[in-house]
Structure formats: structure tokens, C-alpha cells
Motif scaffolding. Sequence first.
Motif, PDB file in Angstrom:
ATOM      1  N   ASN A  88       0.821  -1.212   0.000  1.00 20.75           N
ATOM      2  CA  ASN A  88       0.000   0.000   0.000  1.00 20.75           C
ATOM      3  C   ASN A  88       0.853   1.259   0.000  1.00 20.75           C
ATOM      4  O   ASN A  88       0.534   2.241  -0.675  1.00 20.75           O
ATOM      5  CB  ASN A  88      -0.944  -0.005   1.207  1.00 20.75           C
ATOM      6  CG  ASN A  88      -2.092  -0.981   1.028  1.00 20.75           C
ATOM      7  OD1 ASN A  88      -2.688  -1.062  -0.031  1.00 20.75           O
ATOM      8  ND2 ASN A  88      -2.401  -1.735   2.074  1.00 20.75           N
ATOM      9  N   ALA A  89       1.944   1.232   0.761  1.00 17.21           N
ATOM     10  CA  ALA A  89       2.840   2.392   0.794  1.00 17.21           C
ATOM     11  C   ALA A  89       3.475   2.622  -0.570  1.00 17.21           C
ATOM     12  O   ALA A  89       3.576   3.754  -1.047  1.00 17.21           O
ATOM     13  CB  ALA A  89       3.918   2.190   1.857  1.00 17.21           C
ATOM     14  N   ARG A  90       3.905   1.535  -1.198  1.00 18.22           N
ATOM     15  CA  ARG A  90       4.497   1.675  -2.533  1.00 18.22           C
ATOM     16  C   ARG A  90       3.451   2.134  -3.551  1.00 18.22           C
ATOM     17  O   ARG A  90       3.778   2.826  -4.518  1.00 18.22           O
ATOM     18  CB  ARG A  90       5.118   0.336  -2.965  1.00 18.22           C
ATOM     19  CG  ARG A  90       6.460   0.067  -2.284  1.00 18.22           C
ATOM     20  CD  ARG A  90       7.037  -1.286  -2.631  1.00 18.22           C
ATOM     21  NE  ARG A  90       8.399  -1.430  -2.111  1.00 18.22           N
ATOM     22  CZ  ARG A  90       9.054  -2.576  -2.039  1.00 18.22           C
ATOM     23  NH1 ARG A  90       8.472  -3.699  -2.448  1.00 18.22           N
ATOM     24  NH2 ARG A  90      10.278  -2.624  -1.559  1.00 18.22           N
ATOM     25  N   GLY A  91       2.192   1.748  -3.318  1.00 15.17           N
ATOM     26  CA  GLY A  91       1.116   2.226  -4.191  1.00 15.17           C
ATOM     27  C   GLY A  91       0.963   3.738  -4.104  1.00 15.17           C
ATOM     28  O   GLY A  91       0.778   4.416  -5.120  1.00 15.17           O
ATOM     29  N   GLN A 148       3.942   5.379  -5.945  1.00 18.82           N
ATOM     30  CA  GLN A 148       3.812   5.370  -7.400  1.00 18.82           C
ATOM     31  C   GLN A 148       2.756   6.356  -7.883  1.00 18.82           C
ATOM     32  O   GLN A 148       2.853   6.903  -8.979  1.00 18.82           O
ATOM     33  CB  GLN A 148       3.461   3.949  -7.884  1.00 18.82           C
ATOM     34  CG  GLN A 148       4.571   2.935  -7.716  1.00 18.82           C
ATOM     35  CD  GLN A 148       5.887   3.427  -8.298  1.00 18.82           C
ATOM     36  OE1 GLN A 148       5.948   3.955  -9.406  1.00 18.82           O
ATOM     37  NE2 GLN A 148       6.961   3.271  -7.518  1.00 18.82           N
ATOM     38  N   ARG A 149       1.768   6.606  -7.046  1.00 22.21           N
ATOM     39  CA  ARG A 149       0.715   7.549  -7.415  1.00 22.21           C
ATOM     40  C   ARG A 149       1.186   8.996  -7.275  1.00 22.21           C
ATOM     41  O   ARG A 149       0.805   9.866  -8.064  1.00 22.21           O
ATOM     42  CB  ARG A 149      -0.507   7.307  -6.528  1.00 22.21           C
ATOM     43  CG  ARG A 149      -1.729   8.108  -6.944  1.00 22.21           C
ATOM     44  CD  ARG A 149      -2.972   7.687  -6.179  1.00 22.21           C
ATOM     45  NE  ARG A 149      -2.874   8.006  -4.754  1.00 22.21           N
ATOM     46  CZ  ARG A 149      -2.846   7.091  -3.794  1.00 22.21           C
ATOM     47  NH1 ARG A 149      -2.883   5.805  -4.096  1.00 22.21           N
ATOM     48  NH2 ARG A 149      -2.759   7.442  -2.520  1.00 22.21           N
ATOM     49  N   GLU A 150       2.030   9.250  -6.261  1.00 15.83           N
ATOM     50  CA  GLU A 150       2.405  10.619  -5.943  1.00 15.83           C
ATOM     51  C   GLU A 150       3.699  11.097  -6.616  1.00 15.83           C
ATOM     52  O   GLU A 150       3.850  12.277  -6.904  1.00 15.83           O
ATOM     53  CB  GLU A 150       2.567  10.767  -4.422  1.00 15.83           C
ATOM     54  CG  GLU A 150       1.302  10.496  -3.620  1.00 15.83           C
ATOM     55  CD  GLU A 150       0.231  11.542  -3.852  1.00 15.83           C
ATOM     56  OE1 GLU A 150       0.595  12.689  -4.188  1.00 15.83           O
ATOM     57  OE2 GLU A 150      -0.960  11.218  -3.707  1.00 15.83           O
ATOM     58  N   GLY A 182       3.907  -1.708  -6.197  1.00 24.45           N
ATOM     59  CA  GLY A 182       2.996  -0.585  -6.010  1.00 24.45           C
ATOM     60  C   GLY A 182       1.964  -0.418  -7.105  1.00 24.45           C
ATOM     61  O   GLY A 182       1.193   0.545  -7.088  1.00 24.45           O
ATOM     62  N   GLU A 183       1.932  -1.357  -8.064  1.00 23.70           N
ATOM     63  CA  GLU A 183       0.953  -1.288  -9.153  1.00 23.70           C
ATOM     64  C   GLU A 183      -0.292  -2.098  -8.759  1.00 23.70           C
ATOM     65  O   GLU A 183      -0.664  -3.076  -9.407  1.00 23.70           O
ATOM     66  CB  GLU A 183       1.567  -1.845 -10.448  1.00 23.70           C
ATOM     67  CG  GLU A 183       2.829  -1.142 -10.909  1.00 23.70           C
ATOM     68  CD  GLU A 183       2.528   0.189 -11.603  1.00 23.70           C
ATOM     69  OE1 GLU A 183       1.334   0.480 -11.837  1.00 23.70           O
ATOM     70  OE2 GLU A 183       3.488   0.928 -11.907  1.00 23.70           O
ATOM     71  N   LEU A 184      -0.956  -1.669  -7.685  1.00 24.11           N
ATOM     72  CA  LEU A 184      -2.055  -2.455  -7.120  1.00 24.11           C
ATOM     73  C   LEU A 184      -3.266  -2.538  -8.043  1.00 24.11           C
ATOM     74  O   LEU A 184      -3.967  -3.556  -8.067  1.00 24.11           O
ATOM     75  CB  LEU A 184      -2.465  -1.867  -5.769  1.00 24.11           C
ATOM     76  CG  LEU A 184      -1.450  -2.084  -4.637  1.00 24.11           C
ATOM     77  CD1 LEU A 184      -1.887  -1.353  -3.381  1.00 24.11           C
ATOM     78  CD2 LEU A 184      -1.259  -3.560  -4.349  1.00 24.11           C
ATOM     79  N   LYS A 185      -3.524  -1.490  -8.799  1.00 30.93           N
ATOM     80  CA  LYS A 185      -4.661  -1.510  -9.729  1.00 30.93           C
ATOM     81  C   LYS A 185      -4.486  -2.627 -10.755  1.00 30.93           C
ATOM     82  O   LYS A 185      -5.423  -3.390 -11.041  1.00 30.93           O
ATOM     83  CB  LYS A 185      -4.796  -0.158 -10.433  1.00 30.93           C
ATOM     84  CG  LYS A 185      -5.983  -0.083 -11.379  1.00 30.93           C
ATOM     85  CD  LYS A 185      -6.087   1.298 -12.024  1.00 30.93           C
ATOM     86  CE  LYS A 185      -7.267   1.352 -13.003  1.00 30.93           C
ATOM     87  NZ  LYS A 185      -7.364   2.697 -13.658  1.00 30.93           N
TER      88      LYS A 185
END
Length: 386
Positions: A44-47, A50-52, A186-189
Motif C-alpha cells: 500500500n505504501a508503494r502504491g 507510485q501515485r504521488e 505498487g501497481e495495485l490496480k
Amino acid sequence: MKAVRDGDIPFDGSVEESLDMCLGCRACEPACPAGVEYGHLLENARGVIQREKKKSTKEKFVRTVTFDHLFQEPKKMEKAVTLMQFYQRSGLQTITRKMNILSFFPNILEEMEGVLPRVESRELMRGGIYRSKKNDIKVAFFTGCLMETIFSKTNEATVELLRGFGCEVWVPENQVCCGALHGHSGELKKAKENARKNIDNFVARDVDYIVNNAGGCGAFLSEYELLLKDEPEYLEKAKQVSEKSIDITSLLFRLGITDFPLNHRNNKKISVTYQDSCHLRNVNHVIDKPRKILGAISNVEYKELKGADHCCGSAGIYNLIHSEMSMKILDDRMENVKEINPHIIVTTNPGCLLQMKLGIERAGLSKEMEALHLVDFINDYVSIKN
């Protein structure tokens, strides 16, 4: 990690650097008396990162090729492996090595190229049912992306082993990458997209087990329920997949493989050790079964490897991103290997297998020992009278 996930501290480069150094081996989870799920916090943190974060053009390109194509669409993975086969067989590999072209690239790429298995011309498993004489147990087989392309021989041997123990093996046709590499990066989607595709395929038939032969894939499959916990329309189906997922060693053990005479085919005494797959050990808690199978084979002396419960340094693509740290971990592990000097190092995950092959080469031990997947060791060296 929790603070980053919850937005309590701002993301900056130092946070990313700290989290990127983590192997993601999840050995902290069984060690934690409070049972904190560090693996999910890390993902989740890596997600969030990657988003920010503002990505460079190079990183965007690498992530697009890797996560949007190679590990998202099986046919593109197959084409990439076909190119590797051409490279190996056309003479291009020989020319590349003679001209020392790989010396212009990072050392880890040159070393990994040297231990990649020769890609065989095989008909890939594109779906179907493989029946046995008994068909007492119905299983679905998760082929995986690397296992089905680079290690297709191991997949074939897995199916034959299962058939030999009375299983009817169904290979779902449209299965895709489990999503582990996406989730860990971090590519959770995209990980969830892959999970939904696999779930739809694997619940199409009623089976007793969903079998895998890659520790990292098996751990991610077993946690589909957690991955999709916020999607009510998939939660029940995800739970079915998670509950039925089992690794090949656990199923073979459950089917009673150690109850049958297991004989080393050459009747020559050999020594064998075992390197744990981190996720098989720390997430699925499979520790003793592979060791008991190896210890039950006649003329095989099982030697426990000091530090086998620690990560070998492969950790998905960690050995490519943080090669210096990865090679330090690997070289330390090989010092422990030298102490027991086995003929064969056995493991149960493709990344670990390539890493141990690389370790053998770096230590100059290629004439003395080899690294094999447990399934290939059984298939190549063991006679089972069942």
C-alpha cells in the motif's frame, strides 16, 4: 509505511529509498508477536509512492513495458521468450559473448544472461484437461508466466507428477500472471485486474485444489481474498481461490509421496540442500514438507543449509534494481553453501532458482553442483513406485 499509506507524513525521496531497500521477504511477519501484516502495508505504501511521485521517462517506459505488457498479456511474454530462444540458437549469443558486448551493461545483466536456462521448443499449456488412471482428485494448475515460458519443462513435470498420484489436472486456458510483481511494485490496480481475470477462470470448474509450483505466485494467490476485500462482487470467489490454493510440495506430501519407495535412480549417494522460497515459508508457512520429501529419498543425504530461511537476494526484481545489495546477500549465502558442499541446491521458486544458479557461477562451483526446482529434481533423479 502506515503513515505514508494513511497520508500522515508527506512522501519524499528518502521514504521511497528506505522502502525500496526492503526485500519484501516478509520474514518480519512470523517474527512479529503482534502479527502485523507488513507485506500489505509495504504494498500500500508503494502504491501511494507510485501515485504521488514524478516518474522519469525511463521509469515510465520500464513500468509500461513490464507491467502493462509483459506481465499483463501472456502472448507478449511468449513473444519475448521466443526472441530469447532466437538469441540463444541463432549464434547471436555466441557472438555477443565473444565480443564482450554485455560488458557495456550493468554487471548483473551479464551474469544473469549466463545462467538463464536454454529455452526449449515446447508446446505451451494453453488449456485443457490431463487425465490420470484414477482421476480421484480434481485439481486446477496455475502455470505462471515465467514458469510456463522459461521453465516450461518444470510445468510439464508438475502435471505428470500430479497425474501419477491420481489427479485429474485442469489447466484454465485464459489465466494470466498472478499479479505478484505488480502488487510488490505498487501497481495495485493492475494486480487487481490480473486477480479478477484469474478468479473468473479458476472458478469456472469445481476442483479440490488450485496447484502452483512457484512460491511467490502461490503466496499471492492465497491472498486474493485480502487483495479484493473491498470488492463485494469478487470477495466470495476470491475466497474460494485463496482457500483452494496449495503449492506442489504440500499437495504431494498430502497425497502421501513419502509413503512410497523413493529411490535415487543412479543408486549413487548424493548430497542435497534446500533454499527456502521466502513467500512459501513466511506467507504460506510451508517449511518442513519440502525437506521431508528430500529426506525420504534413498541414497540422498539431506544437509540443512545455514541461513536457508533468509532471503537469497532475488526478491522478484530486487536483484536487478539493487544488484549490489542483492549480490552481497547471495555471496554470503554461498559461503554457507561451501560449508556443506552439496551436489544439488533445491528450491521451489523461479527467481530463487535463477539466483542460486547465479550464486553457483559466482562462487566458481558450476563443475561441482547445480541448482534445481524440487519438481525437476524428483522428475530427473527419483524413481517413485506408486
